[in-house]
Write an enzyme that holds these catalytic residues in place. Sequence first.
Site, PDB file in Angstrom:
ATOM      1  N   HIS A  59      21.449  59.098 157.832  1.00 48.35           N
ATOM      2  CA  HIS A  59      21.247  60.400 157.196  1.00 48.35           C
ATOM      3  C   HIS A  59      22.203  60.488 156.008  1.00 48.35           C
ATOM      4  O   HIS A  59      23.014  61.407 155.912  1.00 48.35           O
ATOM      5  CB  HIS A  59      21.452  61.540 158.190  1.00 48.35           C
ATOM      6  CG  HIS A  59      20.300  61.690 159.142  1.00 48.35           C
ATOM      7  ND1 HIS A  59      19.141  62.355 158.805  1.00 48.35           N
ATOM      8  CD2 HIS A  59      20.121  61.240 160.394  1.00 48.35           C
ATOM      9  CE1 HIS A  59      18.300  62.319 159.827  1.00 48.35           C
ATOM     10  NE2 HIS A  59      18.861  61.633 160.805  1.00 48.35           N
ATOM     11  N   HIS A  73      18.461  54.346 162.266  1.00 47.02           N
ATOM     12  CA  HIS A  73      17.062  54.222 161.841  1.00 47.02           C
ATOM     13  C   HIS A  73      16.912  53.818 160.369  1.00 47.02           C
ATOM     14  O   HIS A  73      16.494  54.599 159.523  1.00 47.02           O
ATOM     15  CB  HIS A  73      16.188  55.418 162.229  1.00 47.02           C
ATOM     16  CG  HIS A  73      16.710  56.808 161.970  1.00 47.02           C
ATOM     17  ND1 HIS A  73      17.272  57.189 160.779  1.00 47.02           N
ATOM     18  CD2 HIS A  73      16.694  57.911 162.753  1.00 47.02           C
ATOM     19  CE1 HIS A  73      17.583  58.481 160.865  1.00 47.02           C
ATOM     20  NE2 HIS A  73      17.250  58.927 162.039  1.00 47.02           N
ATOM     21  N   HIS A  76      18.974  55.444 170.908  1.00 48.34           N
ATOM     22  CA  HIS A  76      18.644  56.588 170.037  1.00 48.34           C
ATOM     23  C   HIS A  76      17.363  57.235 170.553  1.00 48.34           C
ATOM     24  O   HIS A  76      16.262  56.834 170.219  1.00 48.34           O
ATOM     25  CB  HIS A  76      18.484  56.088 168.594  1.00 48.34           C
ATOM     26  CG  HIS A  76      18.362  57.189 167.583  1.00 48.34           C
ATOM     27  ND1 HIS A  76      18.747  57.042 166.276  1.00 48.34           N
ATOM     28  CD2 HIS A  76      17.908  58.450 167.692  1.00 48.34           C
ATOM     29  CE1 HIS A  76      18.513  58.176 165.626  1.00 48.34           C
ATOM     30  NE2 HIS A  76      18.000  59.045 166.467  1.00 48.34           N
ATOM     31  N   ASN A 104      14.892  55.209 157.133  1.00 47.39           N
ATOM     32  CA  ASN A 104      14.570  56.623 157.289  1.00 47.39           C
ATOM     33  C   ASN A 104      15.824  57.470 157.072  1.00 47.39           C
ATOM     34  O   ASN A 104      16.886  57.151 157.606  1.00 47.39           O
ATOM     35  CB  ASN A 104      13.976  56.892 158.678  1.00 47.39           C
ATOM     36  CG  ASN A 104      12.621  56.210 158.826  1.00 47.39           C
ATOM     37  OD1 ASN A 104      12.468  55.239 159.553  1.00 47.39           O
ATOM     38  ND2 ASN A 104      11.646  56.702 158.094  1.00 47.39           N
ATOM     39  N   HIS A 132      15.715  61.252 171.865  1.00 47.51           N
ATOM     40  CA  HIS A 132      15.928  62.710 171.945  1.00 47.51           C
ATOM     41  C   HIS A 132      15.183  63.389 173.085  1.00 47.51           C
ATOM     42  O   HIS A 132      15.450  64.553 173.383  1.00 47.51           O
ATOM     43  CB  HIS A 132      15.489  63.364 170.635  1.00 47.51           C
ATOM     44  CG  HIS A 132      16.239  62.876 169.440  1.00 47.51           C
ATOM     45  ND1 HIS A 132      17.506  63.304 169.141  1.00 47.51           N
ATOM     46  CD2 HIS A 132      15.922  61.969 168.484  1.00 47.51           C
ATOM     47  CE1 HIS A 132      17.929  62.697 168.036  1.00 47.51           C
ATOM     48  NE2 HIS A 132      16.989  61.868 167.628  1.00 47.51           N
ATOM     49  N   ASP A 187      13.874  56.715 168.881  1.00 42.09           N
ATOM     50  CA  ASP A 187      14.013  58.030 168.250  1.00 42.09           C
ATOM     51  C   ASP A 187      12.960  58.980 168.842  1.00 42.09           C
ATOM     52  O   ASP A 187      12.463  59.889 168.177  1.00 42.09           O
ATOM     53  CB  ASP A 187      13.869  57.928 166.727  1.00 42.09           C
ATOM     54  CG  ASP A 187      14.474  59.111 165.979  1.00 42.09           C
ATOM     55  OD1 ASP A 187      15.212  59.902 166.601  1.00 42.09           O
ATOM     56  OD2 ASP A 187      14.186  59.265 164.776  1.00 42.09           O
TER      57      ASP A 187
HETATM   58 ZN   LIG Z   1      17.169  60.750 165.889  1.00 43.80          ZN
END
Ligand SMILES: [Zn+2]
Length: 386
Positions: free
Chosen positions: A202, A223, A62, A226, A64, A281
């Site tokens: 999410h 994550h 994970h 979060n 970005h 992340d």
């Molecule tokens: Zn992410």
Amino acid sequence: MDLAILAKELYTPLDRIEHPVLLIQEGVIESIVTLAEREVPKARRVLDLGDSTLVPGFIDMHIHGGAGRDIMDTAPDALPAVERLLYAHGVTTYFPTTITAPMDRTLQSLEHLGQAIERAAESQELRARPVGIHLEGPFISHARPGVHPQADLQLPSLPLFEKMWEASRGTVKVITIAPELPGARELVSEATRRGVCVSMGHSDADLAQAQAGVDAGVRHATHTFNAMRPLDHRNPGIIGETLTDKRISAEIIADGIHVDPVVVRLFLRAKGAEGAVLVTDATAATGMPNGRYMLGSLEVEVKDGKCLRDGRLAGSVLTMDKAVRNIVKFANWDLKDAVRLATLNPARTTGLPGNTGQLIAGAPADIVALNPAGEVVKTIVRGQAA
Ligand SMILES: [Zn+2]
């Protein structure tokens, strides 16, 4: 030339080997013996790494961006810049992770990443290799979007998934979705059928919705803590399911900012050395000074280790070697167990082939040498070292 590596010790990471002699042939680990058992063959180039500990190359499922570049940036110099930064921090294998963006932008990125993944399989370059895409969004909850743009979120849709799959040339290996959304169950089954690791995240799922997701094929959590419905002792929700169900592994961002170190410790007790997975992340700001950087199509601001957009955490500036050291520090874990969370566990979660994530005969020669403080001394990719 074929290589023999000497060091103080080696973590497979399940076992510890003292004074290892690790023999590499054509980018693959040929054998690992101890110096007491065997002499170093004469024909080998010897790399003596002194008091280092050899561990498998880190795997980040994970991430970005880094070094000022975002992985959704399709400019030819963007991914190599990220990959060189990852390499410097011991990462040899990674899953470029998208964030929700307008669909045409997403499709362009997926096409670009798919090509990069195909090319990387043949590459001899000293940098981390992308091996599969982690699709974070758009099938996530309006109630827990984090910084993902609300306007671009989508309900789970098989035709849309098919479009993204084709753009990526079938290189999507992980997808984060909110299991409570209508249509999620069908998407979970179809993605699972294609060998994709489905991760819940999410998400505003309650306990029953999260359990139904796992029953449908969800095998991981994105994550943890979060962008999830918070844990409540009378309403345990998705976090209650994540912490207690042995069928799933779970990510943690161990930067001490996204999750308090005490809660990291609690998480590690729940998921154990078998079920916890370290992720960074990380965003473009990683390895860079304070300033403004892109995350997908969003601008984020980085100040003193925090990556924010409108006051919300928007990814991290964490590196994987630091995450491993933090596990030792936060939870008083052995380095060997901490290493497992960044190597074998993500390899198993994502279904990487060929014993990737372990130092055993037949595995790719992706190796990191750490000094006694857990800092990266050298990174070896497919038997190649700087
Ligand atoms: Zn992410």
